[in-house]
Design a protein around this motif. Structure first.
Motif, PDB file in Angstrom:
ATOM      1  N   ILE A  58       0.862  -1.189   0.000  1.00 19.96           N
ATOM      2  CA  ILE A  58       0.000   0.000   0.000  1.00 19.96           C
ATOM      3  C   ILE A  58       0.891   1.229   0.000  1.00 19.96           C
ATOM      4  O   ILE A  58       1.817   1.291   0.806  1.00 19.96           O
ATOM      5  N   PRO A  59       0.705   2.210  -0.843  1.00 21.85           N
ATOM      6  CA  PRO A  59      -0.315   2.307  -1.879  1.00 21.85           C
ATOM      7  C   PRO A  59       0.179   1.860  -3.261  1.00 21.85           C
ATOM      8  O   PRO A  59      -0.591   1.934  -4.215  1.00 21.85           O
ATOM      9  N   GLN A  60       1.452   1.373  -3.334  1.00 22.02           N
ATOM     10  CA  GLN A  60       2.024   1.048  -4.648  1.00 22.02           C
ATOM     11  C   GLN A  60       1.156   0.081  -5.447  1.00 22.02           C
ATOM     12  O   GLN A  60       0.933   0.265  -6.636  1.00 22.02           O
ATOM     13  N   GLN A  61       0.675  -0.981  -4.758  1.00 21.78           N
ATOM     14  CA  GLN A  61      -0.129  -1.964  -5.480  1.00 21.78           C
ATOM     15  C   GLN A  61      -1.623  -1.775  -5.267  1.00 21.78           C
ATOM     16  O   GLN A  61      -2.437  -2.234  -6.068  1.00 21.78           O
ATOM     17  N   LEU A  62      -1.947  -1.137  -4.179  1.00 25.47           N
ATOM     18  CA  LEU A  62      -3.364  -0.900  -3.876  1.00 25.47           C
ATOM     19  C   LEU A  62      -3.481   0.300  -2.942  1.00 25.47           C
ATOM     20  O   LEU A  62      -2.839   0.334  -1.894  1.00 25.47           O
ATOM     21  N   ALA A  63      -4.267   1.274  -3.358  1.00 24.05           N
ATOM     22  CA  ALA A  63      -4.488   2.438  -2.494  1.00 24.05           C
ATOM     23  C   ALA A  63      -5.713   2.189  -1.620  1.00 24.05           C
ATOM     24  O   ALA A  63      -6.596   1.409  -1.985  1.00 24.05           O
ATOM     25  N   ILE A  64      -5.751   2.830  -0.471  1.00 27.38           N
ATOM     26  CA  ILE A  64      -6.826   2.593   0.505  1.00 27.38           C
ATOM     27  C   ILE A  64      -7.344   3.921   1.066  1.00 27.38           C
ATOM     28  O   ILE A  64      -6.557   4.800   1.420  1.00 27.38           O
ATOM     29  N   VAL A  65      -8.660   4.018   1.143  1.00 25.49           N
ATOM     30  CA  VAL A  65      -9.284   5.060   1.969  1.00 25.49           C
ATOM     31  C   VAL A  65     -10.323   4.340   2.807  1.00 25.49           C
ATOM     32  O   VAL A  65     -10.990   3.417   2.326  1.00 25.49           O
ATOM     33  N   SER A  66     -10.449   4.742   4.072  1.00 26.80           N
ATOM     34  CA  SER A  66     -11.428   4.057   4.909  1.00 26.80           C
ATOM     35  C   SER A  66     -12.374   5.008   5.623  1.00 26.80           C
ATOM     36  O   SER A  66     -12.013   6.117   5.979  1.00 26.80           O
ATOM     37  N   TYR A  67     -13.567   4.526   5.822  1.00 23.31           N
ATOM     38  CA  TYR A  67     -14.501   5.150   6.764  1.00 23.31           C
ATOM     39  C   TYR A  67     -14.049   4.768   8.169  1.00 23.31           C
ATOM     40  O   TYR A  67     -13.257   3.835   8.350  1.00 23.31           O
ATOM     41  N   GLY A  68     -14.647   5.416   9.147  1.00 23.06           N
ATOM     42  CA  GLY A  68     -14.377   5.026  10.529  1.00 23.06           C
ATOM     43  C   GLY A  68     -13.021   5.509  10.914  1.00 23.06           C
ATOM     44  O   GLY A  68     -12.119   5.622  10.079  1.00 23.06           O
ATOM     45  N   GLN A  69     -12.861   5.831  12.178  1.00 22.19           N
ATOM     46  CA  GLN A  69     -11.555   6.319  12.568  1.00 22.19           C
ATOM     47  C   GLN A  69     -11.092   5.583  13.809  1.00 22.19           C
ATOM     48  O   GLN A  69     -11.861   5.278  14.697  1.00 22.19           O
ATOM     49  N   ALA A  70      -9.821   5.268  13.805  1.00 22.09           N
ATOM     50  CA  ALA A  70      -9.221   4.707  15.000  1.00 22.09           C
ATOM     51  C   ALA A  70      -8.169   5.723  15.379  1.00 22.09           C
ATOM     52  O   ALA A  70      -7.521   6.305  14.511  1.00 22.09           O
ATOM     53  N   GLU A  71      -8.008   5.946  16.679  1.00 17.77           N
ATOM     54  CA  GLU A  71      -6.999   6.921  17.066  1.00 17.77           C
ATOM     55  C   GLU A  71      -5.616   6.430  16.640  1.00 17.77           C
ATOM     56  O   GLU A  71      -4.664   7.153  16.650  1.00 17.77           O
ATOM     57  N   SER A  72      -5.571   5.148  16.242  1.00 18.53           N
ATOM     58  CA  SER A  72      -4.277   4.568  15.919  1.00 18.53           C
ATOM     59  C   SER A  72      -4.041   4.419  14.418  1.00 18.53           C
ATOM     60  O   SER A  72      -3.003   3.930  14.013  1.00 18.53           O
ATOM     61  N   PHE A  73      -4.977   4.849  13.561  1.00 18.69           N
ATOM     62  CA  PHE A  73      -4.777   4.712  12.109  1.00 18.69           C
ATOM     63  C   PHE A  73      -3.409   5.257  11.693  1.00 18.69           C
ATOM     64  O   PHE A  73      -2.752   4.720  10.812  1.00 18.69           O
ATOM     65  N   GLU A  74      -2.997   6.340  12.335  1.00 16.13           N
ATOM     66  CA  GLU A  74      -1.748   6.969  11.910  1.00 16.13           C
ATOM     67  C   GLU A  74      -0.499   6.208  12.369  1.00 16.13           C
ATOM     68  O   GLU A  74       0.611   6.526  11.958  1.00 16.13           O
ATOM     69  N   LEU A  75      -0.691   5.214  13.254  1.00 12.69           N
ATOM     70  CA  LEU A  75       0.462   4.415  13.700  1.00 12.69           C
ATOM     71  C   LEU A  75       0.679   3.193  12.807  1.00 12.69           C
ATOM     72  O   LEU A  75       1.633   2.441  12.980  1.00 12.69           O
ATOM     73  N   TYR A  76      -0.226   2.996  11.853  1.00 13.95           N
ATOM     74  CA  TYR A  76      -0.138   1.805  11.021  1.00 13.95           C
ATOM     75  C   TYR A  76       1.112   1.845  10.136  1.00 13.95           C
ATOM     76  O   TYR A  76       1.668   2.899   9.850  1.00 13.95           O
ATOM     77  N   GLU A  77       1.488   0.654   9.707  1.00 14.67           N
ATOM     78  CA  GLU A  77       2.660   0.509   8.842  1.00 14.67           C
ATOM     79  C   GLU A  77       2.570   1.530   7.711  1.00 14.67           C
ATOM     80  O   GLU A  77       3.502   2.255   7.433  1.00 14.67           O
TER      81      GLU A  77
END
Lengths: 355, 355
Positions: free
Chosen positions: A284-303
């Motif tokens: 991500i995002p080279q092979q597949l881009a992602i946008v998501s609904y819903g928020q986790a306070e930790s989304f920004e800590l993801y790989e």
């Protein structure tokens, strides 16, 4: 904080109860007079200060405990609000519940929460439990197949506000986000970043907001002159997310015309999708881009920090409480329908890949 | 599913109510007899089948709606359980609430949830609201300064089970994890991976489990012959996590003898700590190793997958419900104290750095 909620006075079934009669006998007055005083109506009932104090003192000495269920049965006021959420394990609802509590507390209301786990039969039970326990009103996140219950509440003029999900055909109070606009803006963002084959993964659901989330993606694609393919749109069963997600991702990625980007319709779908993407070692995002609904306070800590649609949680919760309380004060007022905007929080997962 | 919970029968205050008397009149029998039948006691009361059916039919035709608050007042059974959690926005509690609901449902109980947000005054309110609304029993995650309330419930022989947190000095039912063992094992794991200066960040709290989490780290260090330094142990205020966390991390990392690894006492502490570590551009685990309590289904999606102590959520929730229901059936039974083990789920954040 109303004094009657003080813990030490709660009514218990294990002790012989002191009644108003006992107090009246000891004070040498009528039961009605005792009732006026202990319900704080001594002024309207013109009970003198000395007598008021005498009665209060006797009640205290006898350790009188008012029976609140009987009491709320008479007064019809409980200062509690029921909140029915769709899934407590979903941080979106858990966080909104927190806001609702805080806001309700400010007006002196305690919130009791029930979670339906998206099951119509649980939802029905919860409505019953809350109404029968006589909370003053309800804030409701609907499940599928719940429009009948909502219709009945409405006919009875029972005070309630719908939150997050609503029925456009029913004239009720609601506070929600504009899902169509949200999906449209997410898709538009992906299009502008160079992704043109955009899919959507949502729940298999008749609920309007879920339909709108899908329709928003389709509208944006069509407006950009792109013909959406059926294979780009997948519905996941709420009770079999893991297997459905694998199948959906496999089909989307291995289609004749595979997607370059996916919009996830909820947080839980995103988590499950991302876990599988990780397993497949898709970048991500080279092979597949992602946008998501819903928020986790930790989304920004993801790989790969995830681009997501930030819903105005605080505003949604606060407005729902405000509407409910205004309805409690004025049961006949016109219903209010409020749709709020989401904000796209741009992470790394939707960035233009460098070829 | 008991029939009396069917939605269409719920009692509303907006319609003229049909009473037992109305039915009795129409059937030409006594109110008591109608009451026997509609409360399912026709057999004990030797009411004939024909009369039973006649009364039921009339009740149905008149759309009789029993008043459940009044009813539960008499029978003392509500088939609802109250669950008080410490913070609904914490996925640990949200997920455990989900398990409690599922398990309670299996025994026919509906769960109402209240969240104290770790505030003793909210906790007190919730105990009152639940007891006054007469749920059958409570599953309780305590806040600080709540031992007095618990003591009172205990004296009244009110049915409850403590979950996650408990008071070792009180002889109550509880289900929790062995926090001392958990911290010990986390620290031991870090020691074995070559980290010797290990700190702990917990909440400023008198609660036993939080104290045990700190003591477990200290015990493991001492057992390994390492003298724990005061600067390695930090307490964060629940209401000022962000600022306290920054100060704590700065002090730990800039100490004369800085830490090489940190154990976070809860999920929320970990999230906040990790955000700040990211801001400081400190590399995990090269510059700082991490182990955390609390589990998020997404820990493994983090930039550096976090090693965490997996608590047996399912078992904790199920056992709490089981204990409560057994207490409801046998209010006099001995209290049961259950401590469960946690499992260390090893990610990347605690791996030996290659020098």
């Amino acid at each position: 904080m109303p004094g009657f909620r003080a813990f030490h006075r709660f009514s218990m079934t294990y002790k012989k109860k002191i009644s108003l009669k006992d107090i009246a006998k000891k004070a040498g007055v009528s039961t009605a007079l005792v009732s006026y005083v202990l319900n704080g109506k001594e002024k309207e009932s013109r009970v003198g200060i000395a007598m008021t104090e005498k009665i209060r003192k006797i009640a205290q000495d006898l350790k009188y405990k008012p029976n609140y269920v009987a009491k709320s049965l008479r007064s019809g006021k409980t200062l509690t609000i029921g909140l029915i959420i769709a899934d407590i394990a979903n941080p979106f609802f858990a966080n909104i519940a927190r806001v609702v509590e805080d806001q309700a507390k400010k007006s002196g209301y305690t919130v009791l929460i029930g979670s339906s786990d998206e099951k119509p039969e649980n939802f029905k039970d919860l409505i019953n439990v809350f109404v029968n326990r006589q909370v003053d009103g309800l804030i409701i996140v609907c499940t599928e197949k719940s429009s009948k219950q909502i219709r009945i509440l409405q006919e009875k003029n029972y005070p309630f506000v719908l939150l997050d999900r609503y029925f456009p055909e029913l004239d009720t109070d609601y506070v929600s986000i504009d899902s169509h606009q949200a999906s449209f803006s997410a898709t538009d963002h992906l299009l502008k970043n160079g992704f043109h084959k955009i899919g959507f993964i949502g729940y298999e659901s008749e609920l309007f907001h879920m339909q709108e989330r899908k329709r928003g993606v389709i509208s944006a694609l069509e407006e950009a002159g792109i013909q959406p393919k059926e294979a780009w749109f997948k519905d996941i069963g709420f009770d079999k997310v893991e297997t459905d997600m694998k199948n959906a991702m496999n089909e989307m990625l291995r289609a004749e015309d595979p997607v370059h980007a996916v919009v996830f319709g909820t947080y839980r779908l995103a988590i499950n999708g991302l876990k599988y993407i990780r397993q497949l070692k898709i970048k991500i995002p080279q092979q597949l881009a992602i946008v998501s609904y819903g928020q986790a306070e930790s989304f920004e800590l993801y790989e790969c920090p995830i681009t997501y649609l930030e819903q105005p949680l605080g505003e949604l919760g606060r407005k729902a409480v405000e509407l409910l309380i205004s309805k409690l004060h004025d049961p006949q007022r016109q219903s209010q329908r409020i749709l709020m905007e989401t904000k796209l929080k741009i992470g790394e997962s939707s960035k233009l890949p460098h070829p």
